[in-house]
Write a protein that holds these residues in place. Structure first.
Motif, PDB file in Angstrom:
ATOM      1  N   GLU A 149       0.793  -1.259   0.032  1.00 12.22           N
ATOM      2  CA  GLU A 149       0.172  -0.038  -0.169  1.00 12.22           C
ATOM      3  C   GLU A 149       0.825   1.305   0.023  1.00 12.22           C
ATOM      4  O   GLU A 149       0.576   2.269  -0.636  1.00 12.22           O
ATOM      5  CB  GLU A 149      -1.027   0.277   1.200  1.00 12.22           C
ATOM      6  N   LYS A 150       2.014   1.202   0.776  1.00 15.14           N
ATOM      7  CA  LYS A 150       2.909   2.297   0.775  1.00 15.14           C
ATOM      8  C   LYS A 150       3.699   2.407  -0.463  1.00 15.14           C
ATOM      9  O   LYS A 150       3.925   3.377  -0.938  1.00 15.14           O
ATOM     10  CB  LYS A 150       3.867   2.199   1.925  1.00 15.14           C
ATOM     11  N   GLU A 151       4.263   1.156  -0.987  1.00 15.88           N
ATOM     12  CA  GLU A 151       5.192   1.073  -1.871  1.00 15.88           C
ATOM     13  C   GLU A 151       4.464   1.689  -3.438  1.00 15.88           C
ATOM     14  O   GLU A 151       5.217   1.950  -4.358  1.00 15.88           O
ATOM     15  CB  GLU A 151       5.842  -0.092  -1.997  1.00 15.88           C
ATOM     16  N   GLN A 152       3.586   0.914  -3.500  1.00 15.86           N
ATOM     17  CA  GLN A 152       2.622   0.848  -4.850  1.00 15.86           C
ATOM     18  C   GLN A 152       3.476   0.295  -5.758  1.00 15.86           C
ATOM     19  O   GLN A 152       3.763   0.938  -6.960  1.00 15.86           O
ATOM     20  CB  GLN A 152       2.478   2.374  -5.148  1.00 15.86           C
ATOM     21  N   ALA A 153       4.130  -0.701  -5.694  1.00 13.93           N
ATOM     22  CA  ALA A 153       4.877  -1.551  -6.939  1.00 13.93           C
ATOM     23  C   ALA A 153       4.013  -1.893  -7.988  1.00 13.93           C
ATOM     24  O   ALA A 153       2.806  -2.238  -7.715  1.00 13.93           O
ATOM     25  CB  ALA A 153       5.786  -2.608  -6.396  1.00 13.93           C
ATOM     26  N   GLN A 154       4.707  -1.978  -9.139  1.00 16.44           N
ATOM     27  CA  GLN A 154       3.790  -2.301 -10.271  1.00 16.44           C
ATOM     28  C   GLN A 154       3.928  -3.719 -10.393  1.00 16.44           C
ATOM     29  O   GLN A 154       3.159  -4.492 -11.450  1.00 16.44           O
ATOM     30  CB  GLN A 154       4.349  -1.784 -11.603  1.00 16.44           C
ATOM     31  N   LEU A 155       5.032  -4.465 -10.000  1.00 17.25           N
ATOM     32  CA  LEU A 155       5.367  -5.872 -10.213  1.00 17.25           C
ATOM     33  C   LEU A 155       5.736  -6.300  -9.012  1.00 17.25           C
ATOM     34  O   LEU A 155       6.857  -5.733  -8.424  1.00 17.25           O
ATOM     35  CB  LEU A 155       6.247  -6.013 -11.224  1.00 17.25           C
ATOM     36  N   ILE A 156       5.311  -7.373  -8.425  1.00 14.56           N
ATOM     37  CA  ILE A 156       5.822  -7.992  -7.260  1.00 14.56           C
ATOM     38  C   ILE A 156       6.140  -9.455  -7.409  1.00 14.56           C
ATOM     39  O   ILE A 156       5.480 -10.407  -8.236  1.00 14.56           O
ATOM     40  CB  ILE A 156       4.617  -8.074  -5.974  1.00 14.56           C
ATOM     41  N   LEU A 157       7.687  -9.600  -7.454  1.00 17.78           N
ATOM     42  CA  LEU A 157       8.009 -11.107  -7.614  1.00 17.78           C
ATOM     43  C   LEU A 157       8.103 -11.947  -6.454  1.00 17.78           C
ATOM     44  O   LEU A 157       9.049 -11.430  -5.737  1.00 17.78           O
ATOM     45  CB  LEU A 157       9.404 -10.934  -8.366  1.00 17.78           C
ATOM     46  N   PHE A 158       7.554 -13.067  -6.472  1.00 19.22           N
ATOM     47  CA  PHE A 158       8.089 -14.026  -5.400  1.00 19.22           C
ATOM     48  C   PHE A 158       8.627 -15.482  -5.804  1.00 19.22           C
ATOM     49  O   PHE A 158       8.431 -15.707  -6.996  1.00 19.22           O
ATOM     50  CB  PHE A 158       6.491 -14.494  -4.627  1.00 19.22           C
ATOM     51  N   GLY A 159       9.510 -15.779  -4.895  1.00 19.85           N
ATOM     52  CA  GLY A 159       9.754 -17.459  -5.155  1.00 19.85           C
ATOM     53  C   GLY A 159       8.527 -18.231  -5.101  1.00 19.85           C
ATOM     54  O   GLY A 159       7.744 -17.779  -4.255  1.00 19.85           O
TER      55      GLY A 159
ATOM     56  N   GLN B  94      -2.358 -12.931 -11.335  1.00 14.79           N
ATOM     57  CA  GLN B  94      -1.261 -13.621 -10.721  1.00 14.79           C
ATOM     58  C   GLN B  94      -0.794 -14.332 -11.934  1.00 14.79           C
ATOM     59  O   GLN B  94      -1.505 -14.749 -12.703  1.00 14.79           O
ATOM     60  CB  GLN B  94      -1.554 -14.221  -9.621  1.00 14.79           C
ATOM     61  N   ALA B  95       0.577 -14.629 -11.866  1.00 10.07           N
ATOM     62  CA  ALA B  95       0.933 -15.880 -12.766  1.00 10.07           C
ATOM     63  C   ALA B  95       2.026 -16.608 -11.629  1.00 10.07           C
ATOM     64  O   ALA B  95       3.029 -15.795 -11.494  1.00 10.07           O
ATOM     65  CB  ALA B  95       1.771 -15.376 -13.938  1.00 10.07           C
TER      66      ALA B  95
ATOM     67  N   PRO C 151      -2.637  -7.603 -16.878  1.00  7.77           N
ATOM     68  CA  PRO C 151      -2.543  -5.982 -16.739  1.00  7.77           C
ATOM     69  C   PRO C 151      -1.543  -5.954 -15.591  1.00  7.77           C
ATOM     70  O   PRO C 151      -1.760  -6.482 -14.597  1.00  7.77           O
ATOM     71  CB  PRO C 151      -3.670  -5.255 -16.474  1.00  7.77           C
ATOM     72  N   LEU C 152      -0.754  -5.057 -15.148  1.00  9.03           N
ATOM     73  CA  LEU C 152       0.026  -4.583 -14.304  1.00  9.03           C
ATOM     74  C   LEU C 152      -0.825  -3.643 -13.475  1.00  9.03           C
ATOM     75  O   LEU C 152      -1.736  -2.830 -13.964  1.00  9.03           O
ATOM     76  CB  LEU C 152       1.370  -3.853 -14.442  1.00  9.03           C
ATOM     77  N   PRO C 153      -0.653  -3.435 -11.969  1.00  7.26           N
ATOM     78  CA  PRO C 153       0.074  -4.340 -11.218  1.00  7.26           C
ATOM     79  C   PRO C 153      -0.259  -5.664 -11.240  1.00  7.26           C
ATOM     80  O   PRO C 153      -1.553  -6.200 -11.177  1.00  7.26           O
ATOM     81  CB  PRO C 153       0.029  -3.624  -9.718  1.00  7.26           C
ATOM     82  N   ALA C 154       0.957  -6.744 -11.122  1.00  7.60           N
ATOM     83  CA  ALA C 154       0.542  -8.089 -11.013  1.00  7.60           C
ATOM     84  C   ALA C 154       1.663  -8.738 -10.043  1.00  7.60           C
ATOM     85  O   ALA C 154       2.450  -8.160  -9.611  1.00  7.60           O
ATOM     86  CB  ALA C 154       0.546  -8.685 -12.548  1.00  7.60           C
ATOM     87  N   ILE C 155       1.036  -9.942  -9.775  1.00  9.02           N
ATOM     88  CA  ILE C 155       2.087 -10.789  -8.801  1.00  9.02           C
ATOM     89  C   ILE C 155       2.570 -12.078  -9.740  1.00  9.02           C
ATOM     90  O   ILE C 155       1.710 -12.750 -10.062  1.00  9.02           O
ATOM     91  CB  ILE C 155       1.373 -11.127  -7.625  1.00  9.02           C
ATOM     92  N   VAL C 156       3.871 -12.272  -9.826  1.00 10.26           N
ATOM     93  CA  VAL C 156       4.303 -13.365 -10.490  1.00 10.26           C
ATOM     94  C   VAL C 156       5.247 -13.939  -9.289  1.00 10.26           C
ATOM     95  O   VAL C 156       6.082 -13.679  -8.633  1.00 10.26           O
ATOM     96  CB  VAL C 156       5.285 -13.074 -11.557  1.00 10.26           C
TER      97      VAL C 156
END
Ligand SMILES: Cc1cc2nc3c(=O)[nH]c(=O)nc-3n(C[C@H](O)[C@H](O)[C@H](O)COP(=O)(O)OP(=O)(O)OC[C@H]3O[C@@H](n4cnc5c(N)ncnc54)[C@H](O)[C@@H]3O)c2cc1C
Lengths: 249, 307
Positions: A106-116, A139-140, A169-174
């Motif tokens: 909520e604070k960072e407003q990233a467009q892409l969040i990459l997780f392991g 998500q993908a 569409p972004l923002p998305a989680i991969v």
């Protein structure tokens, strides 16, 4: 574009853990710790996006005790720009981690969040999907290729039957799989440089997220050992044993 | 209260994983319903109706669900969740993608890869690549869990559940672009009675031909280690291990595989394990029932001549 990469500190992949004698947990005292291998791949991908001029900033975040700062420094040595440490000594379930990460996002407003895609200790494979649900993002999971084009991501995923490509569409989680990339080794100058990169510590209480208990671990036990096998001396003996002793062919 | 099982299917056929999850649901006890979310999925619905122990099959047949995306299928499950105390899916790429989203939307934890049901709220699951087993009691009102199919027998196909059509169609912002599935006449890894697996020791993709020959003679599936997949010898969907497929066939033949923790995590519950490796110190021999220290390029062709 900002990329956020949540990372976890885990027991090194080459170490075989043992269960504590009182069956309350695994014994991790004095074991070698590392950045979860899948998280490392996620960091590498984010850094490559930055090097390709697609991402402007790579922020890594980890939830855990003070020691996770070591892995945050590792991630910065690999090329992340800054780190956020959400400090807690509690062992939290993935849903609680996802709730804390939601407050960070909520604070960072990233467009892409990459997780392991999973951490190699809990083997849960949940946190990325859960944050996607809480933030209502597409998500993908299990990515082996990530392409960004404007405000769209096209991701190839490793699925049970082969490969699948999705776009969103972004923002998305991969969440990333093993074959997305091969992470670099941090060079000594980069390790030195990482020590001076910004690392912000936030206490869980300061995020204003209410967490609750979801489960109790009643016990942790070792798996049943397989009984010792035998060495056969020839292919003929092997076939004979499989036919007449094991009766499996 | 009832149990909802999310079906694993490709719109045409129902995967055996679902029959195995139904067994886990039956072990929990209660009315078992299966949700088939897909498009033109009548054949999968019929198969689900025949699973023993299932009393109702909910059918969400809509173009929106044709690719079974986590984004909207999770919302569909949440719409239905009020009637259920348990929501189960197989720990497959579809189940692992979708179920954590369901759990988060319901504000409950997910229990991943359940291998044993002890009671309606207490389950056993492996952690640390199977080097430890955690017995976990859920404190949540709803239990959302993925089930490791290799740990349960498939429910029989002797049932006759009623099918109920749902009209709920929820859109996703995610678009399906394409899919490349590995075509093979051999059994699927998850259902094979025998698996012949090759590792880095195979040396190349071409060399896998001798393993494929063995597999065909034995009616087996072909598997691989991560190293063999990473090297491009075989496609990703053959990977067995902590982060690939978890299998437990009657016979697992590991050829040119060293036996790293992560590989063992995917196959050490096989009934009989055979290892063929030229290095007598290879850790795979510690889990093998029958070990043969030999050059695989001599041993496998010889084996092909004898079986
Ligand atoms: C996060 C993470 C996840 C992982 N997940 C998985 C996973 O899901 N599955 C998996 O398999 N691995 C996984 N790995 C990788 C794992 O740690 C090992 O690197 C991998 O399993 C090694 O594969 P291998 O046994 O084929 O190769 P190697 O370890 O290189 O072994 C090759 C073997 O072949 C033998 N050999 C060579 N030539 C011959 C010959 N001519 N005849 C007979 N024997 C021969 C050698 O003696 C050796 O034992 C993971 C690793 C990490 C860090």
């Amino acid at each position: 574009m900002k990329v956020l990469v949540p990372v976890k500190r885990v027991v090194d992949a080459n170490v075989k853990v043992r269960v504590k004698a009182d069956n309350t947990n695994v014994d991790t005292t004095n074991l070698k710790m590392a950045l979860n291998p899948f998280c490392e791949i996620a960091v590498e991908e984010a850094v490559r996006l930055k090097e390709a001029g697609i991402a402007a900033e790579v922020v890594v975040v980890s939830v855990g005790a003070k020691a996770v700062q070591e892995q945050l420094r590792t991630a910065m040595a690999l090329g992340a720009d800054r780190a956020i440490h959400i400090e807690t000594d509690e062992d939290l379930v993935p849903l609680s981690i996802a709730k804390l990460l939601k407050a960070v996002q909520e604070k960072e407003q990233a467009q892409l969040i990459l997780f392991g895609k999973q951490s190699i200790d809990g083997d849960n494979n949940q946190t990325g999907q859960m944050l996607a649900a809480l933030t209502d993002m597409p998500q993908a999971t299990f990515a082996s290729e990530v392409k960004l084009d404007g405000d769209k991501a096209t991701v190839t995923r490793e699925i049970d039957g082969g490969l699948q490509t999705l776009s969103m569409p972004l923002p998305a989680i991969v969440t990333v799989d093993l074959r997305l990339n091969e992470p670099r080794y941090a060079s000594l100058p980069n390790i030195m440089k990482a020590k001076r990169k910004p690392l912000e510590t936030i206490a869980v209480a300061d995020l204003g997220v209410s967490l609750k208990a979801h489960q109790t671990v009643l016990k942790v036990t070792p798996p049943v050992d397989r009984k010792a096998g035998i060495l056969v001396s020839s292919v003929e003996e092997l076939v004979e044993k499989l036919k007449n002793e094991a009766k499996v062919i | 209260m009832a149990i909802l099982v999310l079906a694993e299917h490709d719109n045409v056929s129902l995967k055996t994983d679902t029959a195995k999850v139904v067994s886990a649901a039956t072990a929990i006890g209660g009315d078992v319903h299966v949700l088939v979310a897909g498009h033109d999925c009548a054949a999968a619905v019929t198969a689900a109706q025949s699973l023993a122990g299932v009393s109702k099959v909910l059918v969400a047949d809509s173009a929106e669900y044709s690719a079974q995306l986590a984004e909207n299928v999770s919302k569909l499950v949440v719409e239905l969740a009020a009637d259920y105390e348990h929501v189960l899916a197989a720990a497959t790429s579809v189940g692992k993608d979708t179920l954590p989203r369901v759990a988060a939307l319901l504000d409950v934890s997910q229990i991943s890869e359940v291998i044993e049901v002890l009671s309606s709220d207490t389950f056993v699951r492996p952690i640390y690549a199977g080097n430890a087993l955690a017995t976990v009691q859920s404190l949540d009102a709803k239990k959302v869990m993925t089930v490791r199919s290799s740990a349960f027998d498939a429910a029989a196909s002797t049932g006759s559940a009623e099918a109920v059509n749902l009209t709920l169609s929820i859109a996703a912002r995610t678009d399906f672009v394409s899919q490349a599935l590995t075509e093979s006449a051999r059994p699927e890894l998850g259902n094979a009675g025998i698996i012949v697996s090759g590792g880095r020791g195979m040396g190349s993709g071409e060399n896998f031909a001798i393993l494929e020959q063995l597999a065909d003679k034995l009616g087996a599936a072909v598997g691989a280690s991560r190293a063999a997949v990473d090297a491009g010898f075989v496609p990703n969907d053959l990977q067995v291990g902590q982060t690939g497929k978890i299998v437990a066939p009657d016979l697992y033949i590991a050829v040119g595989i060293s036996g790293a923790i992560q590989h063992l995590a995917g196959m050490k519950d096989s009934k009989v394990i055979v290892a063929i490796n030229k290095d007598p110190e290879a850790p795979i021999f510690q889990v093998a029932d029958y070990g043969l220290v030999a050059d695989l390029f001599e041993a496998v062709p010889a084996l092909n001549g004898l079986v």
